[in-house]
Design a protein around this motif. Structure first.
Motif, PDB file in Angstrom:
ATOM      1  N   PHE A 562      18.933  21.950  47.793  1.00 11.12           N
ATOM      2  CA  PHE A 562      19.939  21.857  48.851  1.00 11.12           C
ATOM      3  C   PHE A 562      19.395  22.430  50.163  1.00 11.12           C
ATOM      4  N   ARG A 563      19.919  21.904  51.270  1.00 10.97           N
ATOM      5  CA  ARG A 563      19.460  22.362  52.582  1.00 10.97           C
ATOM      6  C   ARG A 563      19.872  23.806  52.838  1.00 10.97           C
ATOM      7  N   LYS A 564      20.991  24.216  52.272  1.00  8.65           N
ATOM      8  CA  LYS A 564      21.497  25.571  52.479  1.00  8.65           C
ATOM      9  C   LYS A 564      21.687  26.268  51.137  1.00  8.65           C
ATOM     10  N   SER A 565      21.352  27.555  51.092  1.00  5.07           N
ATOM     11  CA  SER A 565      21.487  28.318  49.856  1.00  5.07           C
ATOM     12  C   SER A 565      22.934  28.398  49.402  1.00  5.07           C
ATOM     13  N   GLU A 566      23.865  28.468  50.376  1.00  2.00           N
ATOM     14  CA  GLU A 566      25.287  28.560  50.021  1.00  2.00           C
ATOM     15  C   GLU A 566      25.746  27.300  49.277  1.00  2.00           C
ATOM     16  N   SER A 567      25.229  26.151  49.698  1.00  4.63           N
ATOM     17  CA  SER A 567      25.596  24.896  49.044  1.00  4.63           C
ATOM     18  C   SER A 567      25.093  24.863  47.605  1.00  4.63           C
ATOM     19  N   ALA A 568      23.931  25.481  47.362  1.00  2.11           N
ATOM     20  CA  ALA A 568      23.390  25.553  46.008  1.00  2.11           C
ATOM     21  C   ALA A 568      24.272  26.428  45.123  1.00  2.11           C
ATOM     22  N   VAL A 569      24.750  27.531  45.674  1.00  5.73           N
ATOM     23  CA  VAL A 569      25.642  28.431  44.928  1.00  5.73           C
ATOM     24  C   VAL A 569      26.938  27.707  44.561  1.00  5.73           C
ATOM     25  N   ASP A 570      27.484  26.964  45.514  1.00  2.82           N
ATOM     26  CA  ASP A 570      28.717  26.195  45.248  1.00  2.82           C
ATOM     27  C   ASP A 570      28.483  25.147  44.162  1.00  2.82           C
ATOM     28  N   ALA A 571      27.342  24.456  44.240  1.00  2.00           N
ATOM     29  CA  ALA A 571      27.035  23.405  43.265  1.00  2.00           C
ATOM     30  C   ALA A 571      26.856  23.982  41.868  1.00  2.00           C
ATOM     31  N   LEU A 572      26.306  25.189  41.805  1.00  2.00           N
ATOM     32  CA  LEU A 572      26.071  25.861  40.532  1.00  2.00           C
ATOM     33  C   LEU A 572      27.367  25.998  39.734  1.00  2.00           C
ATOM     34  N   GLU A 573      28.448  26.316  40.427  1.00  2.00           N
ATOM     35  CA  GLU A 573      29.747  26.482  39.769  1.00  2.00           C
ATOM     36  C   GLU A 573      30.389  25.138  39.441  1.00  2.00           C
ATOM     37  N   VAL A 574      30.268  24.179  40.361  1.00  2.00           N
ATOM     38  CA  VAL A 574      30.929  22.876  40.195  1.00  2.00           C
ATOM     39  C   VAL A 574      30.343  22.071  39.045  1.00  2.00           C
ATOM     40  N   ILE A 575      29.016  22.036  38.951  1.00  2.00           N
ATOM     41  CA  ILE A 575      28.338  21.153  37.999  1.00  2.00           C
ATOM     42  C   ILE A 575      28.678  21.484  36.548  1.00  2.00           C
ATOM     43  N   ASN A 576      28.928  22.770  36.260  1.00  2.00           N
ATOM     44  CA  ASN A 576      29.208  23.170  34.878  1.00  2.00           C
ATOM     45  C   ASN A 576      30.421  22.465  34.273  1.00  2.00           C
ATOM     46  N   GLY A 577      31.274  21.917  35.101  1.00  2.00           N
ATOM     47  CA  GLY A 577      32.445  21.216  34.563  1.00  2.00           C
ATOM     48  C   GLY A 577      32.279  19.704  34.505  1.00  2.00           C
ATOM     49  N   TRP A 578      31.092  19.201  34.856  1.00  2.00           N
ATOM     50  CA  TRP A 578      30.885  17.763  34.943  1.00  2.00           C
ATOM     51  C   TRP A 578      30.329  17.180  33.640  1.00  2.00           C
ATOM     52  N   THR A 579      30.554  15.874  33.478  1.00  2.00           N
ATOM     53  CA  THR A 579      29.919  15.116  32.390  1.00  2.00           C
ATOM     54  C   THR A 579      29.197  13.920  32.994  1.00  2.00           C
ATOM     55  N   LEU A 580      28.144  13.477  32.330  1.00  2.00           N
ATOM     56  CA  LEU A 580      27.389  12.309  32.777  1.00  2.00           C
ATOM     57  C   LEU A 580      27.024  11.483  31.548  1.00  2.00           C
ATOM     58  N   LYS A 581      27.560  10.249  31.494  1.00  2.00           N
ATOM     59  CA  LYS A 581      27.362   9.359  30.346  1.00  2.00           C
ATOM     60  C   LYS A 581      27.753  10.030  29.031  1.00  2.00           C
ATOM     61  N   GLY A 582      28.873  10.769  29.078  1.00  2.00           N
ATOM     62  CA  GLY A 582      29.401  11.398  27.875  1.00  2.00           C
ATOM     63  C   GLY A 582      28.781  12.739  27.521  1.00  2.00           C
ATOM     64  N   HIS A 583      27.803  13.200  28.300  1.00  2.00           N
ATOM     65  CA  HIS A 583      27.159  14.487  28.020  1.00  2.00           C
ATOM     66  C   HIS A 583      27.657  15.559  28.988  1.00  2.00           C
ATOM     67  N   ASN A 584      27.987  16.735  28.451  1.00  2.00           N
ATOM     68  CA  ASN A 584      28.401  17.854  29.300  1.00  2.00           C
ATOM     69  C   ASN A 584      27.181  18.448  29.998  1.00  2.00           C
ATOM     70  N   LEU A 585      27.304  18.670  31.312  1.00  2.00           N
ATOM     71  CA  LEU A 585      26.196  19.235  32.083  1.00  2.00           C
ATOM     72  C   LEU A 585      26.325  20.756  32.172  1.00  2.00           C
ATOM     73  N   ARG A 586      25.171  21.409  32.193  1.00  2.00           N
ATOM     74  CA  ARG A 586      25.128  22.858  32.396  1.00  2.00           C
ATOM     75  C   ARG A 586      24.170  23.151  33.539  1.00  2.00           C
ATOM     76  N   SER A 587      24.516  24.117  34.353  1.00  2.00           N
ATOM     77  CA  SER A 587      23.645  24.448  35.484  1.00  2.00           C
ATOM     78  C   SER A 587      23.300  25.925  35.479  1.00  2.00           C
ATOM     79  N   GLY A 588      22.141  26.230  36.042  1.00  2.00           N
ATOM     80  CA  GLY A 588      21.683  27.611  36.108  1.00  2.00           C
ATOM     81  C   GLY A 588      20.723  27.798  37.258  1.00  2.00           C
TER      82      GLY A 588
END
Length: 684
Positions: A562-588
């Protein structure tokens, strides 16, 4: 010092990690300093790591150098028959060759040469010249030569479309030449089909362009632009190869355009030379060095023409290409630079502006800072230098081979501990498959086994990536897996007590700013799928989908920048609730940039080759000197900090930790780069 030292004493290199924001991998070398400064210095073996040399010797690569030649890496060293050098179907597709059944080749003529090829199959050289028409580049001359170099076909062809540019400088074709010509492309296609035997192998330089222009498909080809392999997808020109390998001048400036028969014959002879001599002999020619020498000679000639009484170019640059090795200092001197060299070993300065020699790192830094500040003031007693080399060393007593072996095993052991986690306890009848599936969502797994030394079942999981192991510890500790509420942890040992501190420092590393690690991807997920899924994230700049370095297969994880560190922090929290093609995503959080995870793989891979031998005695010898070594590294980091602060803004700074290519194994090196005054800019 090597990259090994950088990661063993990672916590001590605080300034280096903070300021040098861009890192890159160096190819292993028997002697990095010699490769930069020439190989003519007569240094004693115990002082080789300390000295800086500046003279050159004959261009004869050693066997250890040859193994890193792209030709050897591609074909090996042994001679092989011609079938080993024909392009595979995948290689043809990758290099835009016309393929039978391909949608883009509709209407193309197939040569129907379908007989099985053998190492005795006949070779034919093919080359075409084109003119620019309203349709694009079209064939206007075709040449075919046999294995003896006899020209079988050399005909002009009149294109169907109107010619808008004869490209005479390259094609040699003029309007007058084509006026009486009646031959059309179908006529040539028919002739070629009749002339080529069923097991014919076509040879050419970037032959794909010729076959595309001929609108013909042939199943078996040797492309000399790919045969004489180079790094990073670059290619040698046919004119250069003909001169360097065959000693023949082609495409001379005195001639009007290229002669396709001459080019076809040159490509054919190059292929024959490669097959007859074998890859090792070709690699020994050191074509990259010959090309570099030619370029330097041209630069020197140009400079001499501009400044007849100016800077003298070293005698070696006027020698035949195969007799000399231009080194880095040659390049500087040819362009009029006057490098400053400060180090601990006396060398033949050979035209260098060199300060007084020193006996310790402390004296090196004192001389460096003094000299550099004098440069700023432009005093006359120290000539100005636009390029300075400052060399530090731990000393031979700390880089002896037995100590490096011990250090290598210690770092490898520590990495293994960081990549390994223990999960449990599980019920006696737990499902191991469900455990593997759950932990596999954190990233690619290297191995998984049930621990039998405990009363209740535990599982030991070793990951391929640091991020995966850390994500498992953070997200699955206390979770319910396979019907049990489990604890996830790393093993505790003396060497791993600072693991948490090291993980934290890796997360804060400048290369990991604004980066997010995402796991749990389905193996079939494409980069397009990911772009579509993550495009809604704010400030997303780059997406990287890594592949397994051994199998080449896609891993079930990716990195987002991400262009900004703050945006990366926000994405870190958001992605953990997402699924892609039936698979649950985890971020770290990311821990290892590209060069580091490649190095980790290399370390583990070399451990497998050695059968896990840990060199216990060498480890003991290392432990006695390690505390002292840690202090020296910390002091060295302070020296670099002091030196960096003394530089002018906009100075490009490069730090090199040499790779190693020796009897006890090969390890890549590490380069770090920064621009003084540019510390706030992103590392990506």
């Amino acid at each position: 010092m090597s990259q090994l030292h950088f990661y063993e004493f990672y916590l001590q290199f605080k300034h280096l990690r903070k300021v040098f924001r861009h890192r890159f991998t160096l190819t292993p070398s028997a002697n990095l300093l010699a490769s930069l400064y020439g190989e003519g210095a007569k240094l004693a073996p115990q002082n080789a790591a300390e000295g800086l040399t500046s003279t050159s010797s004959e261009c004869i690569p050693t066997s250890s150098d040859l193994q890193w030649d792209p030709i050897i890496r591609k074909y090996g060293e042994k001679k092989q028959g011609l079938t080993s050098y024909t392009l595979t179907l995948e290689e043809q597709k990758k290099n835009d060759y016309p393929i039978k059944g391909s949608p883009g080749c509709k209407g193309y003529v197939y040569t129907e040469c379908d007989q099985q090829r053998t190492d005795s199959s006949p070779l034919f050289g093919l080359d075409c010249e084109m003119c620019l028409t309203a349709k694009g580049n079209e064939v206007t001359r075709v040449s075919l030569v046999d294995a003896q170099g006899q020209c079988l076909l050399n005909e002009l062809v009149k294109p169907e479309s109107t010619i808008v540019n004869y490209l005479t400088r390259f094609s040699g074709i003029t309007k007058k030449m084509l006026l009486p010509v009646k031959t059309r492309l179908p006529d040539i296609q028919t002739k070629l089909k009749k002339m080529l035997p069923q097991d014919a192998v076509l040879v050419g330089h970037s032959l794909n362009a010729d076959l595309q222009a001929l609108e013909m498909i042939h199943p078996s080809v040797i492309d000399t632009s790919l045969l004489f392999a180079r790094n990073e997808g670059r290619r040698f020109k046919l004119k250069f190869l003909a001169k360097a390998v065959l000693g023949k001048e082609i495409q001379c400036e005195q001639k009007l355009g290229h002669d396709p028969a001459e080019d076809a014959r040159a490509a054919l002879e190059l292929a024959q030379f490669f097959i007859e001599q074998g890859p090792a002999k070709v690699a020994e020619l050191n074509l990259e060095m010959i090309l570099t020498t030619e370029k330097l000679a041209k630069v020197s000639q140009h400079k001499a023409a501009l400044q007849p009484q100016g800077c003298q170019v070293q005698k070696q640059l006027n020698e035949p290409p195969h007799l000399s090795t231009p080194c880095f200092l040659d390049c500087l001197q040819v362009t009029g630079q006057n490098p400053l060299l400060l180090g601990r070993q006396e060398v033949d300065s050979s035209g260098l502006c060199q300060s007084n020699l020193s006996t310790s790192n402390k004296q090196v830094i004192q001389l460096s800072c003094t000299s550099l500040s004098l440069h700023t003031l432009a005093l006359q007693d120290v000539p100005l230098s636009t390029f300075s080399v400052i060399q530090f060393s731990l000393g031979p007593e700390y880089i002896a081979s037995h100590l490096l072996d011990g250090l290598c095993e210690k770092v490898r052991s520590k990495l293994t501990d960081m990549l390994t986690i223990y999960a449990g306890p599980f019920k006696e009848s737990f499902c191991l498959k469900s455990v593997k599936k759950e932990f596999g969502r954190c990233g690619p797994i290297q191995s998984l086994r049930v621990v039998t030394e405990t009363c209740q079942p535990y599982v030991c999981i070793q990951y391929k990536m640091l991020e995966a192991a850390q994500l498992a510890v953070e997200s699955l500790n206390g979770a319910e897996v396979a019907g049990s509420c489990i604890k996830v942890q790393r093993a505790v040992a003396a060497a791993s007590l600072d693991c948490d501190l090291l993980i934290k420092e890796l997360e804060l590393d400048v290369e990991n700013e604004g980066v997010v690690y995402v796991a749990g991807l389905k193996k079939s997920v494409t980069e397009t799928d990911l772009q579509e899924k993550f495009s809604k994230l704010k400030d997303l700049e780059t997406l990287f989908l890594p592949k397994d370095l051994q199998s080449g297969k896609q891993r079930n994880c990716c990195f987002l920048k991400f262009r900004k560190s703050e945006s990366a922090v926000d994405a870190l929290e958001v992605i953990n609730g997402w699924t892609l093609k039936g698979h649950n995503l985890r971020s770290g959080n990311p821990l290892a940039s590209g060069h580091l995870w490649r190095w980790i793989w290399q370390m583990n891979h070399s451990a497998e080759k050695q059968g896990g031998n840990l060199f216990h005695e060498k480890m003991k010898q290392l432990s006695h000197s390690e505390q002292d070594l840690r202090k020296k590294v910390k002091k060295l980091d302070h020296h670099i900090k002091k030196l960096y602060r003394s530089l002018q803004d906009n100075t490009l700074c490069v730090v090199l930790f040499p790779g190693e290519n020796s009897t006890h194994g090969s390890q890549s090196g590490l380069g770090l780069m920064a621009i003084k005054g540019d510390e706030g800019r992103s590392a990506w």
